[in-house]
Each structure stands twice: as C-alpha cells, then as structure tokens.
Design a protein around this motif. Sequence first.
Motif, PDB file in Angstrom:
ATOM      1  N   GLU A  90     -20.905  -0.242 -27.154  1.00  0.00           N
ATOM      2  CA  GLU A  90     -20.972  -0.033 -28.609  1.00  0.00           C
ATOM      3  C   GLU A  90     -19.595  -0.084 -29.274  1.00  0.00           C
ATOM      4  O   GLU A  90     -19.483   0.136 -30.478  1.00  0.00           O
ATOM      5  CB  GLU A  90     -21.642   1.312 -28.906  1.00  0.00           C
ATOM      6  CG  GLU A  90     -23.082   1.414 -28.413  1.00  0.00           C
ATOM      7  CD  GLU A  90     -23.959   0.298 -28.979  1.00  0.00           C
ATOM      8  OE1 GLU A  90     -23.894   0.037 -30.191  1.00  0.00           O
ATOM      9  OE2 GLU A  90     -24.712  -0.315 -28.192  1.00  0.00           O
ATOM     10  N   ARG A  91     -18.566  -0.363 -28.500  1.00  0.00           N
ATOM     11  CA  ARG A  91     -17.227  -0.440 -29.085  1.00  0.00           C
ATOM     12  C   ARG A  91     -17.094  -1.663 -29.982  1.00  0.00           C
ATOM     13  O   ARG A  91     -17.845  -2.628 -29.870  1.00  0.00           O
ATOM     14  CB  ARG A  91     -16.172  -0.509 -27.981  1.00  0.00           C
ATOM     15  CG  ARG A  91     -16.140   0.699 -27.067  1.00  0.00           C
ATOM     16  CD  ARG A  91     -15.102   0.508 -25.978  1.00  0.00           C
ATOM     17  NE  ARG A  91     -15.142   1.571 -24.985  1.00  0.00           N
ATOM     18  CZ  ARG A  91     -14.432   1.583 -23.866  1.00  0.00           C
ATOM     19  NH1 ARG A  91     -13.619   0.565 -23.594  1.00  0.00           N
ATOM     20  NH2 ARG A  91     -14.530   2.586 -23.023  1.00  0.00           N
ATOM     21  N   LYS A 145     -16.754  -7.727 -26.362  1.00  0.00           N
ATOM     22  CA  LYS A 145     -17.350  -6.492 -26.877  1.00  0.00           C
ATOM     23  C   LYS A 145     -17.909  -5.691 -25.709  1.00  0.00           C
ATOM     24  O   LYS A 145     -18.735  -6.181 -24.949  1.00  0.00           O
ATOM     25  CB  LYS A 145     -18.472  -6.814 -27.875  1.00  0.00           C
ATOM     26  CG  LYS A 145     -18.993  -5.579 -28.601  1.00  0.00           C
ATOM     27  CD  LYS A 145     -20.029  -5.952 -29.649  1.00  0.00           C
ATOM     28  CE  LYS A 145     -20.398  -4.779 -30.551  1.00  0.00           C
ATOM     29  NZ  LYS A 145     -20.528  -3.491 -29.912  1.00  0.00           N
ATOM     30  N   ASP A 181     -22.709  -4.149 -19.554  1.00  0.00           N
ATOM     31  CA  ASP A 181     -22.896  -4.255 -21.006  1.00  0.00           C
ATOM     32  C   ASP A 181     -21.633  -4.777 -21.698  1.00  0.00           C
ATOM     33  O   ASP A 181     -21.125  -4.183 -22.645  1.00  0.00           O
ATOM     34  CB  ASP A 181     -23.315  -2.907 -21.609  1.00  0.00           C
ATOM     35  CG  ASP A 181     -23.854  -3.061 -23.034  1.00  0.00           C
ATOM     36  OD1 ASP A 181     -24.183  -4.199 -23.438  1.00  0.00           O
ATOM     37  OD2 ASP A 181     -23.931  -2.034 -23.750  1.00  0.00           O
TER      38      ASP A 181
END
Length: 257
Positions: free
Chosen positions: A137-138, A134, A120
């Motif tokens: 979710e950071r 990225k 991810d």
Amino acid sequence: MLNQVIKTAKEAGQKILEFYDTEIEVITKDDDSPLTKADLAAHHIIVDALKEIDPETPVISEESGIPDYQERKDWNKFWLVDPLDGTKEFIKKNGEFTVNIALIENEKPVLGVVYVPAFDVMYYGEESIGSYKKEGERSAQKLNSPEFKAPGSAKIVVSRSHGDDTTAKKLKTLNIEVSEEVPSGSSIKFCLVAEGKADLYPRLGPTMEWDTAAADAVYRFSTNNGVKFSPLKYNKKTMKNPYFLLGINEYIDVENL
C-alpha cells in the motif's frame, strides 16, 4: 489503460496465490518446461481482461501457443503475456515468480507490468511516465538508475535456476569485473537492474519473448532522460531471444564470447 493492466496483473497474481499454499500439481509441456493449474488460471484472467480492455489488439500468451509467423509478421501492435513467469520458483515456493503483461509496438515494448504476488510488489513502466515500483500500500517510487559503462566493476544479476560459473569469465573479456552476484528468479532480474540494485543482467542462456517483454519495458523507461538501450526485439520469427547483456548502453554480441 495502464491502470487497468495493473489491476489485471494483480487479479491474476491473487489467483496464483490461491494455488501457492496447496500441493502443486505439475504437468510437463512438450518443451520439458513445467506447467501448473496456476499458470492456466492466470492465463484466462489476463487474456479475458485484455480482450475487454483493448479488443482490437491481438494477444499472445505463453499458454495460448504462438500464432504462425505469416499471421503475425505484419502486426504493428500486440499484447505479450507470461501469466506465471518463474514456474520453477513457484514450485519451489521461494516467492520469485511474476505475472508479466507487455504491449508491443513496432518490435519494442511500450508498456510493461510485472507483478510479484508473493511479496505484493508491482513494477510498471510506460514511456510517457517512466517506470515505477509499488510495494503493498506504499506510494509508488519512480525508478531512475544509471546505465553501466565499461570498463569497470559490476554487480550482476544471475539466474537462481540457471546459473553457472562461466558468466564472470566471459564478462572479463569485456573488461568487466564482477564484484558481486545477485541471484534471482523470473523477470525480477530485469527489475533489479531497473531499480539500481544491480548493474548488469547477462543472460547467456535461452529465454522467450514473453519471459522478458514486460520487465524490458520497466528497464527501458527507468530513467528521467529518454529511453535506455535494450538489445531485445519482439515478434521475431521464432520468438526466441538471443543471449543478451542488459544494463549497458550498447549492443554486445555475448553469444560469441
């Protein structure tokens, strides 16, 4: 448009993961490279999405075949896609495979999205904003890494599937000493140079334009000052890349080392 392409790459990556934990069926293409149902599923998601996002611009995907050069030689702009780059890594289940989507204008990538679905991780770059990484979710982190200057000692990226022991010897003729080799698969190799985890990516073996375009954009724009030099051009007659040395601010003919 960039956000729509990022969303599309993620959708294609999530579809690929649906096949990842199953027994992977492999077909051998005419060029002896492997093909799976995951490649084709991702291909259809991306091509259909790009036709909606940008219906006037043609799309070339690894899985759609190469249009005749007479048809595309005057294209100023087109999408270049590798729906699943690193199929060998996908089959080995080591996670080092990517979804690659690039927009080419006048022989150069002007936008590139590289998604690593198993981890991810999303890399993306566009000249107007630079390049970013990225993770999950950071928050996205801007990439800003220096170009290598010879002579000197360099950490290099090497292909996990195509490595050999001749690269260091050839770099030595350029007064570049290899301090460390970082093995990696697919277009992640470009991204490791873009984020400064390696200094150089010497590729002394065959690649196609769709293998490199998206990650090449990420590399080119991974700076706060202008655009980095890349030796690669796009929409060539055969769409085969020459051997190259990425990460240094000059063209070096590595084919004849």
